[in-house]
Write an enzyme that holds these catalytic residues in place. Structure first.
Site, PDB file in Angstrom:
ATOM      1  N   LYS A  67       5.640   9.613   1.280  1.00 32.34           N
ATOM      2  CA  LYS A  67       4.739   8.491   1.538  1.00 32.34           C
ATOM      3  C   LYS A  67       4.045   8.726   2.869  1.00 32.34           C
ATOM      4  O   LYS A  67       4.681   8.788   3.912  1.00 32.34           O
ATOM      5  CB  LYS A  67       5.521   7.177   1.567  1.00 32.34           C
ATOM      6  CG  LYS A  67       4.644   5.945   1.774  1.00 32.34           C
ATOM      7  CD  LYS A  67       5.491   4.681   1.757  1.00 32.34           C
ATOM      8  CE  LYS A  67       4.649   3.435   1.988  1.00 32.34           C
ATOM      9  NZ  LYS A  67       5.475   2.202   2.002  1.00 32.34           N
ATOM     10  N   ASP A 120       9.566  -8.523  -0.554  1.00 33.34           N
ATOM     11  CA  ASP A 120       8.499  -8.052  -1.445  1.00 33.34           C
ATOM     12  C   ASP A 120       9.083  -7.471  -2.731  1.00 33.34           C
ATOM     13  O   ASP A 120       8.736  -6.361  -3.148  1.00 33.34           O
ATOM     14  CB  ASP A 120       7.638  -7.012  -0.728  1.00 33.34           C
ATOM     15  CG  ASP A 120       6.292  -6.781  -1.428  1.00 33.34           C
ATOM     16  OD1 ASP A 120       5.868  -7.683  -2.186  1.00 33.34           O
ATOM     17  OD2 ASP A 120       5.679  -5.723  -1.224  1.00 33.34           O
TER      18      ASP A 120
END
EC number: 2.7.12.1
Length: 930
Positions: A682, A778
């Protein structure tokens, strides 16, 4: 010119020099980053020390406990003493990062050392024709450094040059004259004897590293030379060998070096002069005598080949190179030595960062708990004291008759015992004639007084015991809890007013009590047992009338002080007591004392409350400082030091094809990194300081968590300072790669049992995060990844934070966001709400938005609907129990949402029931199981 005139071999010295320059240049670049991080770390600790005066010190010691927190490791012993850079660690790291690399050439003899130096620098700078033995040789130490002009001089190490006429000064030279290398035996100047020959050359290699040729053994042993350099420079030790075998003196020297310094050494067999420089290659089965000798000396081992190939773990190990064309392995060896040094320094620095960051997080928990619980404790103390006061007043008002009966009963039961004790009583300070003759009236009064005191003291104790038992339940239900709560309030206030005293509380309990007067009132008025047993002021007041009544008795002087007389005095005194008057007096004084104590307590509590009000304001300011400044700033330093450690150990990862894009970064495929295969990478480019801080804290939380089967593993991080051509800085997070996310899985179609197992996996993962004090914030389809067996793992902890570190910011994905997120005041129940929405998708078996959300034209419209209570609709396929679980999870009142410890067994029960039912009736769906 560099590289000319040197011995030649295939590839030449130029390739070796370039590789060595790259290795040392690589070291110096990373060393500069480490030095910068250390400077910023020292500045950070200075700022923390002096920020807001003593506020941080006072806030650091508050609280009584902390949750396990991300990373664990709390501080219960003064806090501020640990939020610091320990001097010994700071000095060690400062010394470590200030070391510059140095190539130190040792060897069997001068010729071997000089020949190796000439090969390394590509010039025949030193003569190689000396024939005297190493023990008789008197060559001095030679240091080669970088400069713009060639220069030779004698200099004291790290001091000054000596004014001395040298042979090299007389004219042009290609090889340094022999006489400049020798220490003259007739020299009387001690400075001249210990001086080293300093050679300044404009060579590229010398820009990166100094090269030192050790003096001959006849002048200074290798052990002594190493001793001088060990704590000044970073040594890369090379041992030049010219003979086929090591001599006994060589072996002894190497043995002493290993025992004392444990340094890896690069052993190089220099080629014989006049012989073909490319040595014939040996087969793998052939082991030279040198190899066997070094094996015996434990410099080499069987787990790496004799050619000196680097070990897989990149830890610096000694090497033996016997072929000139393999001298390039010196670059590999140097890189390993330099890397080991940098990794150790980066690891030590990161340990400081992580230790203090964990303390910050734990203190944030303490401060948050203090802010929440102190007002509740004050209210509890006020309420319980009032209940205690009213209960005791009721006892005083309603139990006067009981006290009267109790006194009568006590006197009746004790009468004979009292009379007997009085008859046998020995008087103090009074001389009684043996013949029993009468004594003076003064002595008689003293005798009577002592008998009265006996009766009063015995009756006092007996009645007190009875009274204590009558209000015994109050001690446990009121006084004990009240005292503990009050003690906690007093301690926290005392620490805030006098921080230094908190360290002394283990030695002297009285030091940290902020209101001794308040304690005295409580002990006198409420601790009934203590008051009566200790003979305090209350006891004396209660029994004063007893003395007055007894003293009013009229006595007739007895003919003599005998046992009968003493018994008669005691009996008259007992019979003169009025139980009703005593009971009335006790209750009256008890009420008076209670009223005064209650008023004093209320006044003292108001004072305590005022003190806590000011303290809590400071605590809240400090809490904000920790959350928004100290912890994020330290987390960024920690991210940098850990990323440096990772890139040194495993290198920069290679980006593969793009796997997906998110709000804050791009995810790439990464074939392998750090022994992990395959990986996902990432790439995040933080746009501002806030995002840098959030990313750094996320990284710390993820690295602090132990590996868990329901969380995606984070393998490491690398900071790419040249991202986008050097226009920006990117953080590369290397993580475990899984098969697909839940969104893709639902689109492809998943069986009911698989979907319910995924729900269980998600709950297990969230429960683990909560157990570590973390809130994900989240939870959604894209953040649940599936492996090839469709088992789920939670990923993307970008919004994940400990509850105590949450600032109330609005984060998350709109349809999964609980209503209280919009108020900024929320806890870990927001993850339960998000799971309820996720469970709706899992039960529906598709990724289509709920109708109520699909109709919303914008995020604001959606948020307003959620705040008003709009939730996903019930679909026909839903099982009744599944629907009830969803509704419970997304309840608008966060306190009514079920704990995940309750949700998990409910889910397991649903799965067992539905999947067993489905196996018996294959065509049966969720809607048929209601």
């Amino acid at each position: 010119m560099e590289g000319e005139g040197a011995p030649s071999w295939r590839g030449g010295p130029g390739g070796l020099i370039r590789e060595l320059c790259r290795s040392f240049g690589h070291y110096n670049r990373h060393l500069a980053r480490l030095q910068h991080n250390l400077r910023e770390t020292k500045k950070f600790f200075r700022d923390v020390k002096y920020s807001q005066g003593n506020l941080f010190a006072s806030g650091a010691a508050i609280g009584e406990g902390s949750p396990s927190g991300a990373g664990g490791g709390g501080t219960r012993d003064g806090g501020q003493n640990f939020i610091s850079f320990p001097r010994h660690e700071e000095e060690h790291l400062q010394q470590t990062v200030s070391w510059h690399p140095c190539l130190l050439i040792l060897g069997q003899n001068c010729n071997a050392k000089c020949q190796l130096l000439n090969i390394l620098l590509g010039e025949k700078l030193l003569p190689t024709t000396k024939i005297s033995s190493e023990e008789n040789c008197k060559r001095r130490r030679i240091r080669f450094t970088h400069g713009t002009q060639t220069r030779v001089s004698l200099a004291l190490p790290e001091q000054y040059e000596l004014v001395h006429m040298m042979a090299a000064h007389r004219g042009h030279w290609d090889t340094i004259p022999e006489e400049d290398l020798e220490i003259r035996g007739d020299s009387e100047d001690p400075a001249h004897r210990i001086a080293e020959l300093e050679v300044v050359l404009p060579y590229s290699l010398l820009k990166e590293v100094d090269v030192v040729v050790a003096p001959c053994r006849g002048f200074q042993s290798a052990e002594a030379t190493l001793e001088e350099y060990m704590n000044q420079v970073l040594l890369i030790v090379i041992f030049a060998i010219s003979e086929a075998e090591l001599s006994s003196s060589d072996e002894n020297e190497l043995r002493e070096i290993k025992e004392k310094f444990s340094l890896p050494i690069f052993f190089f067999k220099v080629p014989e002069s006049g012989v073909e420089l490319i040595s014939p290659k040996k087969t793998d089965n052939e082991k030279s005598s040198l190899y066997c000798q070094l094996m015996d000396l434990e410099y080499l081992s069987t787990n790496h080949c004799s050619c000196g190939a680097p070990s897989p773990d990149a830890v610096a190990q000694s090497m033996l190179v016997e072929q000139l064309e393999k001298l390039r392995l010196l670059s590999t060896f140097s890189r390993q030595v330099l890397q080991k040094h940098l990794v150790e320094a980066a690891t030590s620095l990161n340990e400081v960062h992580c230790r203090c960051l964990n303390i910050f997080i734990n203190q944030a928990f303490d401060m948050q708990r203090d802010l929440q619980i102190t007002p509740k404790r004050l209210e509890y103390t006020r309420r319980k004291e009032n209940e205690l006061y009213e209960s005791l007043m009721n006892i005083a008002n309603r139990k006067q008759e009981e006290m009267k009966d109790m006194i009568i009963e006590t006197l009746s039961n004790m009468k004979e015992e009292l009379l007997e004790d009085a008859a046998n009583m020995e008087f103090k300070d009074i001389i009684i004639p043996e013949n029993g003759e009468p004594v003076s009236s003064k002595d008689i009064k003293c005798c009577i007084k002592q008998i009265q005191e006996l009766i009063i003291s015995r009756l006092n104790q007996a009645v007190a015991n009875k009274l204590i038992s009558s209000v015994d339940y109050l001690r446990e239900s009121f006084v004990g809890t009240l005292e503990r709560c009050l003690k906690s309030l007093e301690e926290s206030w005392e620490v805030s007013v006098h921080p230094a005293r908190s360290l002394e509380k283990s030695k002297d309990v009285s030091v940290h009590i902020t209101s001794n007067y308040l304690k005295q009132i409580l002990n006198a008025a409420y601790h009934v047992e203590v008051t009566f047993h200790s003979g305090s002021t209350v006891t004396r007041m209660l029994w004063e009338q007893i003395k007055q009544i007894i003293q009013r008795i009229t006595w007739v002087s007895p003919p003599a002080i005998t046992s009968d007389w003493k018994r008669k005095v005691a009996q008259d005194a007992i019979e003169s007591l009025s139980a009703s008057k005593l009971a009335k007096s006790i209750c009256s004084q008890f009420r008076t004392r209670l009223n005064s104590s209650h008023e004093a307590f209320a006044a003292s509590l108001r004072q305590l409350e005022d003190g806590h009000s000011g303290r809590l304001e400071k605590t809240e300011d400090l809490w904000l400082k920790v959350r928004k400044d100290h912890a994020p700033r330290l987390a960024r330093l920690s991210l940098e030091s850990r990323s440096l450690q990772d890139v040194l150990l495993h290198g920069k990862p290679k980006l593969g094809r793009e796997l997906g894009r998110g709000q804050y970064g791009v995810v790439y495929l990464c074939d392998s990194w750090g022994g992990h295969f395959p990986c996902a990478l990432k790439s995040v480019v933080p746009p501002d300081e806030k995002h840098w801080n959030d990313l750094a804290l996320e990284f710390h939380y993820m690295r602090s968590l132990q590996s868990h089967e329901r969380l995606v593993d984070l393998h490491g991080s690398v900071i790419d300072y040249g991202y986008g051509g050097g226009s920006s800085i990117a953080v590369l997070l290397i993580m475990e790669r899984l098969h697909r996310d839940l969104y893709t899985g639902l689109k492809a179609g998943l069986e009911l049992e698989t979907r319910l197992q995924i729900a269980l996996d998600v709950v297990e993962g969230i429960r683990y995060l909560h157990s570590q004090g973390l809130v994900h914030r989240d939870i959604k389809l894209k953040n649940v990844l599936l492996d090839k067996k469709n088992r789920a793992k939670i990923t993307d902890l970008g919004f994940c934070k400990p509850e105590a570190m949450m600032s109330g910011s609005i984060v998350g994905t709109p349809i999964h966001m609980a209503p209280e997120l919009f108020t900024g005041k929320y806890d870990n129940s927001v993850d339960v709400y998000a799971f309820g929405i996720l469970f709706w998708y899992i039960c529906s078996g598709h990724v289509k938005l709920p109708e109520a959300f699909e109709r919303c034209a914008s995020k604001d419209h959606l948020w307003n609907n959620v705040r008003r209570g709009v939730r996903p609709e019930r679909l026909p396929v839903f099982d009744e129990e599944c629907w009830q679980l969803m509704e419970a999870c997304w309840d608008g009142d966060s306190s009514q949402r079920p704990l995940l410890g309750i949700v998990q067994p409910m889910l397991q029960g649903i799965m067992d029931r539905l999947c067993k039912s489905s196996s018996e009736h294959p065509n049966k769906g969720l809607d048929d199981s209601t």
